[in-house]
Design a protein around this motif. Structure first.
Motif, PDB file in Angstrom:
ATOM      1  N   GLY A 274      -4.462 -19.577 -73.955  1.00 45.90           N
ATOM      2  CA  GLY A 274      -4.652 -18.436 -74.501  1.00 45.90           C
ATOM      3  C   GLY A 274      -4.984 -18.566 -76.007  1.00 45.90           C
ATOM      4  N   PHE A 275      -5.071 -19.516 -76.819  1.00 45.40           N
ATOM      5  CA  PHE A 275      -5.328 -19.889 -78.063  1.00 45.40           C
ATOM      6  C   PHE A 275      -4.114 -19.173 -78.968  1.00 45.40           C
ATOM      7  N   ALA A 276      -3.000 -19.085 -78.280  1.00 43.17           N
ATOM      8  CA  ALA A 276      -1.906 -18.621 -79.071  1.00 43.17           C
ATOM      9  C   ALA A 276      -1.279 -19.325 -80.167  1.00 43.17           C
ATOM     10  N   SER A 277      -0.829 -18.584 -80.993  1.00 45.55           N
ATOM     11  CA  SER A 277      -0.339 -19.270 -82.399  1.00 45.55           C
ATOM     12  C   SER A 277       1.134 -19.556 -82.088  1.00 45.55           C
ATOM     13  N   PRO A 278       1.721 -20.640 -82.812  1.00 47.33           N
ATOM     14  CA  PRO A 278       3.207 -20.893 -82.701  1.00 47.33           C
ATOM     15  C   PRO A 278       3.917 -20.278 -83.906  1.00 47.33           C
ATOM     16  N   SER A 279       3.018 -19.486 -84.646  1.00 47.32           N
ATOM     17  CA  SER A 279       3.930 -18.941 -85.770  1.00 47.32           C
ATOM     18  C   SER A 279       4.830 -17.626 -85.279  1.00 47.32           C
ATOM     19  N   GLY A 280       4.346 -17.095 -84.146  1.00 47.30           N
ATOM     20  CA  GLY A 280       5.379 -16.021 -83.832  1.00 47.30           C
ATOM     21  C   GLY A 280       6.772 -16.685 -83.167  1.00 47.30           C
ATOM     22  N   ASN A 281       6.702 -17.521 -82.724  1.00 51.22           N
ATOM     23  CA  ASN A 281       8.008 -18.506 -82.425  1.00 51.22           C
ATOM     24  C   ASN A 281       8.608 -18.863 -83.622  1.00 51.22           C
ATOM     25  N   ALA A 282       7.993 -19.495 -84.585  1.00 49.90           N
ATOM     26  CA  ALA A 282       8.563 -19.991 -85.718  1.00 49.90           C
ATOM     27  C   ALA A 282       9.460 -18.698 -86.575  1.00 49.90           C
ATOM     28  N   GLY A 283       8.846 -17.616 -86.671  1.00 44.00           N
ATOM     29  CA  GLY A 283       9.469 -16.676 -87.301  1.00 44.00           C
ATOM     30  C   GLY A 283      10.446 -16.051 -86.428  1.00 44.00           C
ATOM     31  N   GLU A 284      10.276 -16.039 -85.080  1.00 38.22           N
ATOM     32  CA  GLU A 284      11.631 -15.516 -84.357  1.00 38.22           C
ATOM     33  C   GLU A 284      12.681 -16.301 -84.359  1.00 38.22           C
ATOM     34  N   LYS A 285      12.578 -17.608 -84.434  1.00 36.02           N
ATOM     35  CA  LYS A 285      13.655 -18.728 -84.817  1.00 36.02           C
ATOM     36  C   LYS A 285      14.312 -18.494 -85.957  1.00 36.02           C
ATOM     37  N   LEU A 286      13.471 -18.039 -87.021  1.00 35.15           N
ATOM     38  CA  LEU A 286      14.033 -17.975 -88.364  1.00 35.15           C
ATOM     39  C   LEU A 286      14.807 -16.809 -88.566  1.00 35.15           C
ATOM     40  N   PHE A 287      14.429 -15.420 -88.067  1.00 37.45           N
ATOM     41  CA  PHE A 287      15.258 -14.255 -88.234  1.00 37.45           C
ATOM     42  C   PHE A 287      16.511 -14.327 -87.329  1.00 37.45           C
ATOM     43  N   SER A 288      16.265 -14.897 -86.207  1.00 42.99           N
ATOM     44  CA  SER A 288      17.423 -14.927 -85.081  1.00 42.99           C
ATOM     45  C   SER A 288      18.568 -15.737 -85.631  1.00 42.99           C
ATOM     46  N   GLN A 289      18.131 -17.001 -86.173  1.00 45.05           N
ATOM     47  CA  GLN A 289      19.048 -18.128 -86.534  1.00 45.05           C
ATOM     48  C   GLN A 289      19.920 -17.673 -87.751  1.00 45.05           C
ATOM     49  N   SER A 290      18.926 -17.058 -88.764  1.00 49.15           N
ATOM     50  CA  SER A 290      19.696 -16.654 -90.222  1.00 49.15           C
ATOM     51  C   SER A 290      20.383 -15.657 -90.119  1.00 49.15           C
ATOM     52  N   TYR A 317       4.696 -13.359 -87.773  1.00 45.66           N
ATOM     53  CA  TYR A 317       6.057 -13.396 -88.573  1.00 45.66           C
ATOM     54  C   TYR A 317       6.710 -11.743 -88.419  1.00 45.66           C
ATOM     55  N   PHE A 318       5.884 -10.941 -88.733  1.00 43.34           N
ATOM     56  CA  PHE A 318       6.557  -9.532 -89.057  1.00 43.34           C
ATOM     57  C   PHE A 318       6.348  -8.668 -87.808  1.00 43.34           C
ATOM     58  N   LYS A 319       5.845  -9.204 -86.777  1.00 43.39           N
ATOM     59  CA  LYS A 319       5.504  -8.157 -85.478  1.00 43.39           C
ATOM     60  C   LYS A 319       4.950  -7.078 -86.027  1.00 43.39           C
ATOM     61  N   LEU A 320       3.654  -7.049 -86.630  1.00 40.65           N
ATOM     62  CA  LEU A 320       2.933  -6.146 -86.902  1.00 40.65           C
ATOM     63  C   LEU A 320       1.647  -6.000 -86.135  1.00 40.65           C
ATOM     64  N   PRO A 321       0.860  -4.996 -86.085  1.00 36.71           N
ATOM     65  CA  PRO A 321      -0.462  -5.111 -85.339  1.00 36.71           C
ATOM     66  C   PRO A 321      -1.357  -5.527 -86.370  1.00 36.71           C
ATOM     67  N   ARG A 322      -2.391  -6.561 -85.857  1.00 39.39           N
ATOM     68  CA  ARG A 322      -3.178  -7.438 -86.841  1.00 39.39           C
ATOM     69  C   ARG A 322      -4.155  -6.170 -87.565  1.00 39.39           C
ATOM     70  N   LYS A 323      -4.639  -5.308 -86.955  1.00 41.58           N
ATOM     71  CA  LYS A 323      -5.488  -4.095 -87.673  1.00 41.58           C
ATOM     72  C   LYS A 323      -4.679  -3.255 -88.690  1.00 41.58           C
ATOM     73  N   ASP A 324      -3.382  -3.257 -88.469  1.00 42.26           N
ATOM     74  CA  ASP A 324      -2.611  -2.710 -89.493  1.00 42.26           C
ATOM     75  C   ASP A 324      -2.597  -3.744 -90.841  1.00 42.26           C
ATOM     76  N   VAL A 325      -2.420  -4.965 -90.390  1.00 43.50           N
ATOM     77  CA  VAL A 325      -2.166  -6.097 -91.435  1.00 43.50           C
ATOM     78  C   VAL A 325      -3.426  -5.995 -92.272  1.00 43.50           C
ATOM     79  N   LEU A 334       1.958  -6.339 -97.403  1.00 44.72           N
ATOM     80  CA  LEU A 334       2.279  -6.082 -95.929  1.00 44.72           C
ATOM     81  C   LEU A 334       3.143  -5.013 -95.721  1.00 44.72           C
ATOM     82  N   LYS A 335       2.890  -3.902 -95.036  1.00 43.96           N
ATOM     83  CA  LYS A 335       3.817  -2.690 -94.844  1.00 43.96           C
ATOM     84  C   LYS A 335       4.503  -3.128 -93.512  1.00 43.96           C
TER      85      LYS A 335
END
Length: 513
Positions: A274-290, A317-325, A334-335
């Motif tokens: 799906g040509f997915a990025s690992p950045s979503g998981n990296a961000g999720e681990k960061l905020f969950s664990q911190s 990272y911030f779970k935002l719609p790409r069009k809004d970003v 970033l909003k």
């Protein structure tokens, strides 16, 4: 509980050395002098003697210089010995452009396990002076492109990112003018910075009209320079002890490293499900664990190797719609989901500052350190607006969005309310590349390659991603029905244009139906 703190940060560029002398140095010698200059500048800033560091250091974390080729584990040991440091543990990080944030994360792991540790993180790379020949550019492509499913079709690092961006543009309705506005805004952030590579250089319309690989012209692609950096991390208690002993400045205000994580996907673009990025998981681990929330972040540095990647990773990272970003990035901000606006990349990112390949996120560490008054050469960067963040995020990306690393800093000590929880991760699957002769598929994305000096064909030529089924893709050159190769993919319709796949030697062909 003891918390790791970052004491300060320094970097080195070619401007820090006599030009004539620098040109005569070997690659190895350049790397060493970048280490030495960065460390010495850092120690001067901290008010610390080198012999004190040499007697106290317990761990040295470095990053191999990609431009020198693989040097093995001994790279860190040799550099440490040359600098006069012995007896410490040596750690080498190899996460591509994600290595700097990964090295910061490694330092945090060491300090959480051993609060008495003293961790020097330093590295250097010299791609600007090492990669000058066509053969070197060819080597870069051979490093990042799959030898069977990508390379012989004329794939390049930039083309792979172009294919990702063209699909994002199609899915989200993003225009080239959107990307241009963001790129120009980031340039305006850096144009008054004497230490920036693009100091006082305006973007011209001529530059923007010449894509190297559609949609990316040179101002939308990270610059490559020779660069070094150094930072020192210890426990909060040790920092106070050193102040009391007079080993470092008493007025120093370190920042707490409250979280760090990274996630990896496939090394090769064509294999990424799906040509997915690992950045979503990296961000999720960061905020969950911190124990911190995304909405608590006041400032962020988002990795921008290509303009499209700052969009992708900000969204992830911030779970935002790409069009809004897209819209908020035009103001270098970033909003967040609670309506809070946070500034990002106030120094212009790696599109404009100084960035060596293996340590490109050091650019971000400079940017973050400036915000907290912890950058050793602050008098050299011109007027950079400080936003006094309580919490800031530093990102890093490696390969063709293959590895993502992220760290979180706080000006305040984390309280007992910060509880870690299990992250909600998204599984990253793998594609099955290749096709059977005569198999039919649909064009999923395309790009026109206008520069590839290491390839046997003369550009321009087209590359297309053809979707064959669930997690099945092939990268091919597009051909007309009469068999002639098509130079451009501009008129192709994603998810509609049908093609037939064949193999010509090691090259994949997609013939229009």
């Amino acid at each position: 509980m003891s918390f790791p703190v970052l004491l300060g940060m320094a970097d080195s560029t070619t401007k820090d050395f006599p030009e004539a002398e620098y040109k005569e140095w070997s690659g190895q010698l350049k790397v060493f002098h970048h280490y030495k200059k960065s460390i010495n500048t850092l120690l001067d800033f901290l008010g610390m003697k080198n012999e004190t560091l040499a007697s106290e250091i317990t761990d040295f974390v470095s990053v191999e210089a990609a431009s020198l080729g693989k040097q093995g584990y001994g790279h860190t040991v040799r550099i440490a010995n040359d600098l006069g440091y012995t007896g410490m543990k040596a750690h080498v990080i190899d996460l591509g452009g994600a290595s700097v944030t990964g090295a910061i994360g490694q330092a945090r792991t060491i300090l959480v396990d051993n609060p008495d540790a003293v961790v020097l993180v330093a590295a250097a790379d010299v791609p600007k002076s090492a990669f000058k020949q066509v053969s070197d550019l060819k080597l870069v492509n051979e490093t990042v492109c799959h030898p069977e499913f990508e390379l012989d079709n004329g794939a390049t690092l930039i083309a792979m990112y172009g294919l990702l961006m063209k699909r994002m543009m199609f899915e989200e309705g993003i225009s080239i003018s959107d990307l241009t506005d963001i790129t120009k805004k980031f340039r305006s952030n850096a144009i008054g910075n004497p230490r920036a590579f693009t100091y006082q250089q305006e973007i011209t319309e001529k530059q923007m009209s010449r894509p190297i690989s559609d949609p990316y012209p040179s101002p939308m692609i990270a610059i490559v320079t020779d660069h070094g950096f150094a930072t020192l991390l210890v426990s909060e208690e040790k920092a106070e002890s050193w102040k009391a002993k007079g080993w470092i400045r008493k007025d120093l205000k370190p920042i707490h490293l409250v979280g760090a994580s990274h996630a990896a996907h496939s090394e090769y673009f064509i294999l990424k499900g799906g040509f997915a990025s690992p950045s979503g998981n990296a961000g999720e681990k960061l905020f969950s664990q911190s124990g911190y929330q995304r909405e608590e972040v006041d400032y962020a540095w988002i990795y921008d190797c290509f303009t499209g990647m700052v969009v992708q990773q900000s969204s992830q990272y911030f779970k935002l719609p790409r069009k809004d970003v897209i819209e908020s990035l035009k103001n270098s901000s970033l909003k967040l989901s609670n309506g809070k606006n946070i500034p990002i990349n106030s120094m212009g990112g790696i599109l404009n500052y100084q960035a060596a390949m293996s340590i490109s996120a050091a650019t971000g560490l400079v940017d973050i350190a400036v915000q907290y008054g912890l950058y050793a050469q602050e008098d050299q960067v011109g007027k950079v607006q400080k936003f006094s963040p309580k919490v800031s995020l530093l990102g890093g990306n490696g390969g063709i969005d293959s590895i993502n690393s992220v760290a979180l800093f706080s000006s305040e000590r984390p309280g007992p309310e910060r509880k870690s929880k299990a992250p909600k991760l998204t599984p990253l699957s793998l594609n099955r590349p290749g096709a059977d002769p005569g198999e039919e598929g649909t064009v999923w994305s395309s790009t026109t390659v206008n520069m590839n000096p290491g390839f046997s064909w003369k550009p321009p030529y087209s590359l297309v991603l053809v979707k064959l089924g669930e997690n099945r893709f092939v990268l091919a050159n597009i051909h007309e029905k009469d068999g002639t190769i098509r130079k451009s993919g501009d008129e192709l319709q994603y998810d509609k244009t049908r093609v037939k796949i064949d193999r010509e030697g090691r090259r994949w062909k997609a013939t229009l139906l």
